[in-house]
Enzyme design. Structure first.
Site, PDB file in Angstrom:
ATOM      1  CB  SER A 131      -8.067  -0.903   5.205  1.00  0.00           C
ATOM      2  OG  SER A 131      -8.574  -2.730   5.132  1.00  0.00           O
ATOM      3  NE  ARG A 181      -3.691  -2.776  -0.356  1.00  0.00           N
ATOM      4  CZ  ARG A 181      -2.388  -3.375  -0.702  1.00  0.00           C
ATOM      5  NH1 ARG A 181      -1.541  -3.240  -1.422  1.00  0.00           N
ATOM      6  NH2 ARG A 181      -3.605  -4.648  -1.160  1.00  0.00           N
ATOM      7  CD  GLU A 219      -4.768   0.491   2.974  1.00  0.00           C
ATOM      8  OE1 GLU A 219      -4.336  -0.764   3.950  1.00  0.00           O
ATOM      9  OE2 GLU A 219      -5.734   0.698   2.287  1.00  0.00           O
TER      10      GLU A 219
HETATM   11  C1  LIG Z   1     -15.090  -0.256   0.027  1.00  0.00           C
HETATM   12  C2  LIG Z   1     -14.075   0.463   0.166  1.00  0.00           C
HETATM   13  C3  LIG Z   1     -12.920  -0.825  -0.539  1.00  0.00           C
HETATM   14  C4  LIG Z   1     -11.516  -0.369  -0.861  1.00  0.00           C
HETATM   15  N1  LIG Z   1     -10.610  -1.851  -0.975  1.00  0.00           N
HETATM   16  C5  LIG Z   1      -8.859  -2.024  -1.397  1.00  0.00           C
HETATM   17  C6  LIG Z   1      -8.881  -2.489  -1.417  1.00  0.00           C
HETATM   18  O1  LIG Z   1      -9.307  -3.677  -1.393  1.00  0.00           O
HETATM   19  N2  LIG Z   1      -7.553  -2.626  -2.035  1.00  0.00           N
HETATM   20  C7  LIG Z   1      -7.151  -1.598  -1.676  1.00  0.00           C
HETATM   21  O2  LIG Z   1      -5.510  -1.372  -1.811  1.00  0.00           O
HETATM   22  N3  LIG Z   1      -7.868  -0.174  -1.277  1.00  0.00           N
HETATM   23  C8  LIG Z   1      -8.746  -0.496  -1.285  1.00  0.00           C
HETATM   24  N4  LIG Z   1      -9.570   0.785  -0.829  1.00  0.00           N
HETATM   25  C9  LIG Z   1      -8.418   2.536  -0.747  1.00  0.00           C
HETATM   26  C10 LIG Z   1      -8.603   2.668  -1.890  1.00  0.00           C
HETATM   27  O3  LIG Z   1     -10.160   2.485  -2.704  1.00  0.00           O
HETATM   28  C11 LIG Z   1      -7.711   2.822  -2.473  1.00  0.00           C
HETATM   29  O4  LIG Z   1      -6.432   3.113  -2.012  1.00  0.00           O
HETATM   30  C12 LIG Z   1      -7.697   3.861  -4.059  1.00  0.00           C
HETATM   31  O5  LIG Z   1      -6.624   2.578  -4.531  1.00  0.00           O
HETATM   32  C13 LIG Z   1      -7.136   4.982  -3.511  1.00  0.00           C
HETATM   33  O6  LIG Z   1      -7.441   5.704  -4.923  1.00  0.00           O
HETATM   34  P1  LIG Z   1      -8.386   7.283  -5.468  1.00  0.00           P
HETATM   35  O7  LIG Z   1      -8.437   7.155  -5.967  1.00  0.00           O
HETATM   36  O8  LIG Z   1      -9.454   6.941  -4.439  1.00  0.00           O
HETATM   37  O9  LIG Z   1      -6.857   8.002  -4.256  1.00  0.00           O
HETATM   38  P2  LIG Z   1      -7.368   9.099  -3.323  1.00  0.00           P
HETATM   39  O10 LIG Z   1      -7.527   8.585  -1.793  1.00  0.00           O
HETATM   40  O11 LIG Z   1      -8.404  10.341  -4.310  1.00  0.00           O
HETATM   41  O12 LIG Z   1      -5.816   9.382  -2.501  1.00  0.00           O
HETATM   42  C14 LIG Z   1      -5.159   8.354  -1.912  1.00  0.00           C
HETATM   43  C15 LIG Z   1      -3.324   9.009  -2.240  1.00  0.00           C
HETATM   44  O13 LIG Z   1      -3.677   8.806  -3.792  1.00  0.00           O
HETATM   45  C16 LIG Z   1      -2.566  10.365  -4.044  1.00  0.00           C
HETATM   46  N5  LIG Z   1      -2.877  10.724  -5.114  1.00  0.00           N
HETATM   47  C17 LIG Z   1      -3.990  10.263  -5.852  1.00  0.00           C
HETATM   48  N6  LIG Z   1      -3.958  10.363  -7.421  1.00  0.00           N
HETATM   49  C18 LIG Z   1      -3.242  11.225  -7.254  1.00  0.00           C
HETATM   50  C19 LIG Z   1      -2.855  11.389  -8.528  1.00  0.00           C
HETATM   51  N7  LIG Z   1      -3.272  11.273  -9.902  1.00  0.00           N
HETATM   52  N8  LIG Z   1      -0.832  11.837  -8.959  1.00  0.00           N
HETATM   53  C20 LIG Z   1      -0.519  11.293  -7.822  1.00  0.00           C
HETATM   54  N9  LIG Z   1      -0.937  10.699  -6.122  1.00  0.00           N
HETATM   55  C21 LIG Z   1      -2.717  10.797  -6.349  1.00  0.00           C
HETATM   56  C22 LIG Z   1      -3.104  11.611  -3.012  1.00  0.00           C
HETATM   57  O14 LIG Z   1      -2.815  12.915  -3.184  1.00  0.00           O
HETATM   58  C23 LIG Z   1      -3.951  10.457  -1.926  1.00  0.00           C
HETATM   59  O15 LIG Z   1      -2.046  10.426  -0.828  1.00  0.00           O
HETATM   60  C24 LIG Z   1     -11.048  -0.058  -0.401  1.00  0.00           C
HETATM   61  C25 LIG Z   1     -11.986   1.666   0.132  1.00  0.00           C
HETATM   62  C26 LIG Z   1     -13.208   1.816  -0.206  1.00  0.00           C
HETATM   63  C27 LIG Z   1     -13.477   2.582   0.039  1.00  0.00           C
END
Ligand SMILES: Cc1cc2nc3c(=O)[nH]c(=O)nc-3n(C[C@H](O)[C@H](O)[C@H](O)COP(=O)(O)OP(=O)(O)OC[C@H]3O[C@@H](n4cnc5c(N)ncnc54)[C@H](O)[C@@H]3O)c2cc1C
Length: 298
Positions: free
Chosen positions: A220, A171, A290
């Protein structure tokens, strides 16, 4: 309001001032962004960065980000839907815009018989956030099929970084915080379309059985360590029933913290501290967050 000078008149409609960020986080929480910038193209980003002196907060789909009640100072950047696309570059290479949702790439995999993206149907984030977090589940990670990422630095320089130049861990990845991911190239390995479709259905089914659905959460809260699963430590420490106001812990998966309606971010944070402290007292293990927390402290 300071720093309106970084707002470029040529694409003023891509900025908003004091807009609430709650709808951009899966917790459905958070105060306003001092400036919210939703660029449509790379030219806008690079010309903006040349004048911007403020700290930049990058938001993807907000499925891993808790935003504080007092909001976020400076500029919050969220790529507009123009950065959501998937295109073929070669017969076994695809380029994916950073704002593309993980599930879109998974659907593309099914439609085009490409294997290795099925698990992305279970993750509600964007490809940019996925790379930054090295998201994954059921033994697969987004970095597995990665070839390279295209980023822009805070001076507006575009760089192409190969997978072997990035250190991925659980992660996490070591791309600098100040790199904005624009697009990602993946290997597209052909597979059997029925097998791919069935795997996707099977993984989604496993998710539904083990994790809460349709709740306000960022998944998580704490990372698993190599030895221990965070949910096991939380359970062992009898934290499952802890709550602060409407900030509660899911009864289906105790590492999922939930805004059960009217929670505030500071209550989710208090719950995080309570659980972390209790687990430490009971097991001697310090849980690592996380989820990311941004914004001004309460
Ligand atoms: C119901 C649910 C289930 C989930 N299950 C999982 C799972 O099974 N496995 C898992 O790994 N995660 C899971 N997650 C967590 C989450 O979905 C992941 O971490 C996902 O990859 C985050 O992506 P995001 O675009 O929403 O990032 P954000 O929450 O918007 O950002 C997360 C980080 O990434 C950075 N970021 C975002 N976009 C960019 C970009 N374009 N350039 C540089 N940095 C960037 C942000 O600055 C921040 O530091 C879950 C979340 C939920 C709500």
């Amino acid at each position: 309001m300071k720093n309106n000078s970084s707002i470029n008149n040529d694409y003023k409609e891509n900025f908003s001032i004091n807009e609430s960020l709650s709808r951009y986080s899966w917790f459905n929480l958070g105060g306003p962004a001092e400036i919210l910038f939703k660029p449509d193209n790379i030219n806008q980003i690079s010309s903006f960065l040349k004048n911007n002196k403020e700290k930049l907060n990058i938001l993807g789909a907000g499925s891993n980000t808790l935003i504080r009640d007092k909001g976020v100072k400076g500029v919050t950047l969220k790529l507009s839907p123009k950065f959501s696309y998937i295109e073929w570059l070669e017969k076994d290479v695809i380029k994916v815009g950073a704002a593309t949702l993980d599930k879109k790439l998974s659907e593309f995999g099914v439609k085009n018989s490409i294997q290795g993206f099925e698990f992305l149907s279970c993750i509600p984030g964007s490809i940019g956030g996925g790379i930054k977090m090295n998201c994954g589940c059921y033994g697969e990670n987004i970095s597995d099929n990665l070839l390279s990422v295209e980023v822009i630095d805070m001076e507006g320089n575009i760089k192409h970084i190969n997978k072997n130049q990035i250190r991925f861990s659980y992660r996490n990845c070591d791309l600098p915080e100040e790199f904005l991911i624009l697009s990602v190239k993946f290997k597209a390995k052909k597979g059997n379309s029925k097998t791919i479709q069935n795997k996707k259905i099977d993984l989604l089914d496993r998710k539904k059985k083990s994790q809460p659905q349709r709740v306000k959460t960022c998944g998580s809260t704490f990372k698993n360590s190599e030895k221990d699963k965070a949910w096991e430590l939380i359970k062992k420490s009898n934290c499952e029933k802890l709550s602060v106001g409407d900030a509660i812990i899911s009864d289906k998966h105790c590492n999922f913290f939930i805004n059960n309606g009217n929670a505030k971010t500071h209550q989710i944070e208090e719950l995080i501290l309570k659980v972390r402290e209790t687990v430490y007292q009971k097991t001697g293990i310090k849980l690592d967050l996380e989820i990311k927390i941004i914004g001004e402290k309460w």
